[in-house]
Write an enzyme that holds these catalytic residues in place. Structure first.
Site, short mmCIF file in Angstrom:
data_model
loop_
_atom_site.label_atom_id
_atom_site.label_comp_id
_atom_site.label_asym_id
_atom_site.label_seq_id
_atom_site.Cartn_x
_atom_site.Cartn_y
_atom_site.Cartn_z
N VAL A 11 0.83 -1.21 0.00
CA VAL A 11 0.00 0.00 0.00
C VAL A 11 0.87 1.26 0.00
CG1 VAL A 11 -1.60 1.32 1.44
CG2 VAL A 11 -2.00 -1.10 1.03
N ASP A 30 10.54 3.59 5.65
CA ASP A 30 10.30 2.24 6.18
C ASP A 30 11.36 1.94 7.22
OD1 ASP A 30 8.42 -0.22 4.89
OD2 ASP A 30 10.05 -0.86 6.23
N LYS A 35 15.02 -2.84 2.66
CA LYS A 35 13.97 -2.50 1.70
C LYS A 35 14.22 -1.10 1.13
CE LYS A 35 9.56 -4.02 2.23
NZ LYS A 35 8.20 -4.13 2.76
N ARG A 154 -6.67 -3.23 -4.98
CA ARG A 154 -6.54 -4.69 -5.07
C ARG A 154 -5.17 -5.02 -5.59
NH1 ARG A 154 -10.95 -5.32 -9.50
NH2 ARG A 154 -9.78 -3.47 -10.08
N GLY A 256 -14.06 -21.20 -6.17
CA GLY A 256 -12.63 -21.52 -6.18
C GLY A 256 -12.20 -22.12 -4.86
N CYS A 263 -5.40 -9.46 3.11
CA CYS A 263 -6.47 -8.63 3.69
C CYS A 263 -7.73 -9.38 4.07
CB CYS A 263 -6.81 -7.50 2.73
SG CYS A 263 -5.47 -6.31 2.59
N LYS A 323 -3.62 -14.68 -5.97
CA LYS A 323 -4.42 -14.37 -7.17
C LYS A 323 -3.45 -14.03 -8.29
CE LYS A 323 -5.97 -9.83 -5.80
NZ LYS A 323 -6.69 -8.69 -6.22
P1 NAD Z 1 3.09 -4.69 4.36
O1 NAD Z 1 3.23 -5.54 5.56
O2 NAD Z 1 3.39 -5.22 3.00
O3 NAD Z 1 3.96 -3.36 4.54
C1 NAD Z 1 4.08 -2.68 5.73
C2 NAD Z 1 5.43 -1.98 5.75
O4 NAD Z 1 5.50 -1.15 6.91
C3 NAD Z 1 6.63 -2.94 5.85
O5 NAD Z 1 7.54 -2.64 4.83
C4 NAD Z 1 7.23 -2.64 7.24
O6 NAD Z 1 8.64 -2.79 7.27
C5 NAD Z 1 6.83 -1.20 7.44
N1 NAD Z 1 6.78 -0.76 8.85
C6 NAD Z 1 6.22 -1.38 9.90
N2 NAD Z 1 6.32 -0.63 11.00
C7 NAD Z 1 6.95 0.51 10.64
C8 NAD Z 1 7.34 1.70 11.33
N3 NAD Z 1 7.06 1.87 12.63
N4 NAD Z 1 7.98 2.66 10.65
C9 NAD Z 1 8.24 2.52 9.34
N5 NAD Z 1 7.89 1.43 8.62
C10 NAD Z 1 7.25 0.43 9.27
O7 NAD Z 1 1.58 -4.18 4.41
P2 NAD Z 1 0.61 -3.75 3.19
O8 NAD Z 1 0.15 -4.96 2.45
O9 NAD Z 1 1.22 -2.63 2.44
O10 NAD Z 1 -0.63 -3.21 4.03
C11 NAD Z 1 -0.55 -2.05 4.81
C12 NAD Z 1 -1.92 -1.74 5.39
O11 NAD Z 1 -2.86 -1.47 4.34
C13 NAD Z 1 -2.53 -2.87 6.20
O12 NAD Z 1 -3.30 -2.30 7.26
C14 NAD Z 1 -3.45 -3.55 5.22
O13 NAD Z 1 -4.51 -4.24 5.86
C15 NAD Z 1 -3.96 -2.38 4.41
N6 NAD Z 1 -4.37 -2.68 3.03
C16 NAD Z 1 -3.64 -3.56 2.28
C17 NAD Z 1 -4.01 -3.81 0.96
C18 NAD Z 1 -3.22 -4.80 0.12
O14 NAD Z 1 -3.74 -5.18 -0.93
N7 NAD Z 1 -2.04 -5.22 0.50
C19 NAD Z 1 -5.13 -3.18 0.40
C20 NAD Z 1 -5.83 -2.27 1.19
C21 NAD Z 1 -5.44 -2.02 2.50
#
Ligand code: NAD
Length: 434
Positions: A11, A30, A35, A154, A256, A263, A323
């Site tokens: 995200v 991050d 990374k 998505r 499926g 999520c 997916k």
């Molecule tokens: P992710 O786990 O892929 O990424 C999170 C990142 O945050 C990691 O790189 C981690 O190192 C970093 N991080 C953690 N704590 C930190 C801090 N204190 N300071 C700096 N960096 C830090 O997560 P994601 O898939 O990107 O999802 C993030 C949020 O968005 C979640 O709440 C998720 O539910 C929501 N979300 C995800 C999606 C999706 O498709 N992946 C879609 C909509 C919403």
């Protein structure tokens, strides 16, 4: 305007690149130094269609920056988005420790008025609760406003979803903060994106309710597909006719191996637990989760029956990501099926166009062999399992597949192929609900 995004995962990265493409100067921060080094070198740690191009363009024009130095990023920015992970925690409730830690750091580093936006999916009430945490971490009083701005992208079509969203939800008690966040999304006015302005708690619930509803559609159609198998009816026709009803719509009506990804499973569970503790249980979601678990067992049973037990058998698995068009294997139904096959002492020959490296990191035994392509995965197998509907699997040379298999048995968990065609080609073919 300068904005900071805390968290450079799926995200954070997509939003960061997207906002930079909108013309903002973005710093993605991050805590994972490796990374940030990878990203700063111009390499993407994830596969997401279309991301490479806008990532590279904005890196080159210096609108997109990566750093571990949160303090400088915050002090340069008016708006800070929190996009860290909120994984499943104790008892199914979301683990909000990453969000809390980001909020504490913000309190410590902010030097003038800031707008702090939760883009992570956070529990109902969390955005407002951050106010206390931030104030406790401040060494001197600095004003700020909080906004909940949930993300609906998505994986696999994240760039398209970010650039052309169905709606933007802005939840805040502050008119000023609402106007500032709305301004960030200005390019979306041109394409008439609807904006929903509400309070933070409602914005938070909207996100959970959407994911829970999508998961409900999937579990519902899976149960109808199972009924189709008992009644010699065809789920394709049922789902198509249902989807043509404008009150229902065609999306998320594909049977499926159940829903997965980072999520839906955790968000459905979280909403169910939150609702229970708040005294308004969502019984329907308990059933949605149970059906989802059962679906994998039903598929395993189908596989077991097709080859008279999988112990010692070679099973080809096509697709490992949760997916198509992503390399994300978090909570992937394909990976869960692989785990069940391994538990039952099968040998696996697996292939995925993008997720092999991720899969190797979590599933690496001598009983699983990662293959070079689909034909290699089908080589000398007793059964071929289609687990993720990548486009390249739709266009396989089925004669060639059949010629390399030991037994021409296919269990198609994604209903990629036509049953009549497969049968007439000499396959023993099992789909879902057909
Ligand atoms: P992710 O786990 O892929 O990424 C999170 C990142 O945050 C990691 O790189 C981690 O190192 C970093 N991080 C953690 N704590 C930190 C801090 N204190 N300071 C700096 N960096 C830090 O997560 P994601 O898939 O990107 O999802 C993030 C949020 O968005 C979640 O709440 C998720 O539910 C929501 N979300 C995800 C999606 C999706 O498709 N992946 C879609 C909509 C919403």
């Amino acid at each position: 305007m300068h904005v900071t995004i805390i968290g450079s995962g799926h995200v954070g990265l997509v939003s960061g690149a997207g906002f930079a493409d909108f013309g903002l100067t973005v710093t993605c921060v991050d805590s994972d130094q490796q990374k940030i080094e990878t990203l700063s070198r111009g390499e993407l740690p994830i596969y997401e269609q279309g991301l490479e191009e806008i990532f590279r363009r904005n890196l080159e024009n210096k609108r997109l920056n990566f750093s571990t130095d949160l303090k400088s990023a915050v002090q340069r920015s008016l708006v800070i988005f929190i996009a860290v992970g909120t994984p499943e925690g104790k008892d199914g409730m979301p683990d909000v420790s990453q969000v809390e830690s980001a909020a504490r750091s913000l309190g410590k580093y902010m030097d003038c008025y800031k707008v702090i936006v939760t883009k992570s999916t956070v529990p109902i009430g969390m955005t407002q609760r951050l106010s206390q945490l931030i104030k406790e971490s401040q060494t001197r009083e600095v004003n700020f406003d909080l906004v909940a701005n949930p993300e609906f992208l998505r994986e696999g079509s994240a760039i398209e979803d970010f650039m052309r969203p169905n709606r933007i939800v802005i939840g805040t008690e502050s008119e000023q903060a609402a106007a500032i966040v709305k301004d960030i999304y200005r390019p979306l006015y041109l394409i008439e994106t609807p904006f929903v302005f509400t309070n933070p708690e409602t914005a938070e619930l909207i996100k959970y309710a959407c994911n829970a509803f999508l998961a409900t559609k999937i579990s519902f159609i899976n149960e109808i597909a199972n009924l189709c198998e008992k009644t010699k009816t065809d789920i394709h026709h049922v789902a198509r006719a249902m989807g043509l009803d404008k009150r229902i719509g065609p999306k998320f009506l594909h049977p499926g191996p159940g829903f997965g990804g980072s999520c839906l499973p955790k968000d459905v569970l979280a909403l169910s637990r939150m609702a229970e503790t708040m005294g308004a249980p969502l019984k329907v979601l308990e059933a949605v989760l149970e059906t989802n678990e059962d679906q994998r067992d039903l598929i395993l049973k189908k596989v077991q029956q097709a080859v008279n037990g999988v112990e010692g058998k070679r099973v080809g698995v096509l697709g490992l990501s949760f997916k198509p068009n992503t390399d994300d294997i978090r909570e992937s139904p394909a990976m869960k099926l692989c785990a069940k096959l391994l538990e039952n002492r099968a040998y696996i020959r697996a292939y995925d166009p993008a997720a092999m490296n991720n899969a190797k990191m979590v599933m690496n035994t001598e009983r699983i062999h990662y293959c070079t392509d689909a034909y290699d995965a089908a080589s000398e197998v007793d059964l071929l399992l289609i687990t993720t509907e990548w486009n390249e699997f739709r266009n396989l040379d089925l004669e060639r597949i059949k010629s390399v298999m030991k037994n021409a048995v296919v269990v198609d968990c994604r209903n990629v192929f036509e049953p009549n065609k497969m049968t007439s080609m000499g396959f023993y073919y099992l789909a879902i609900g057909r």
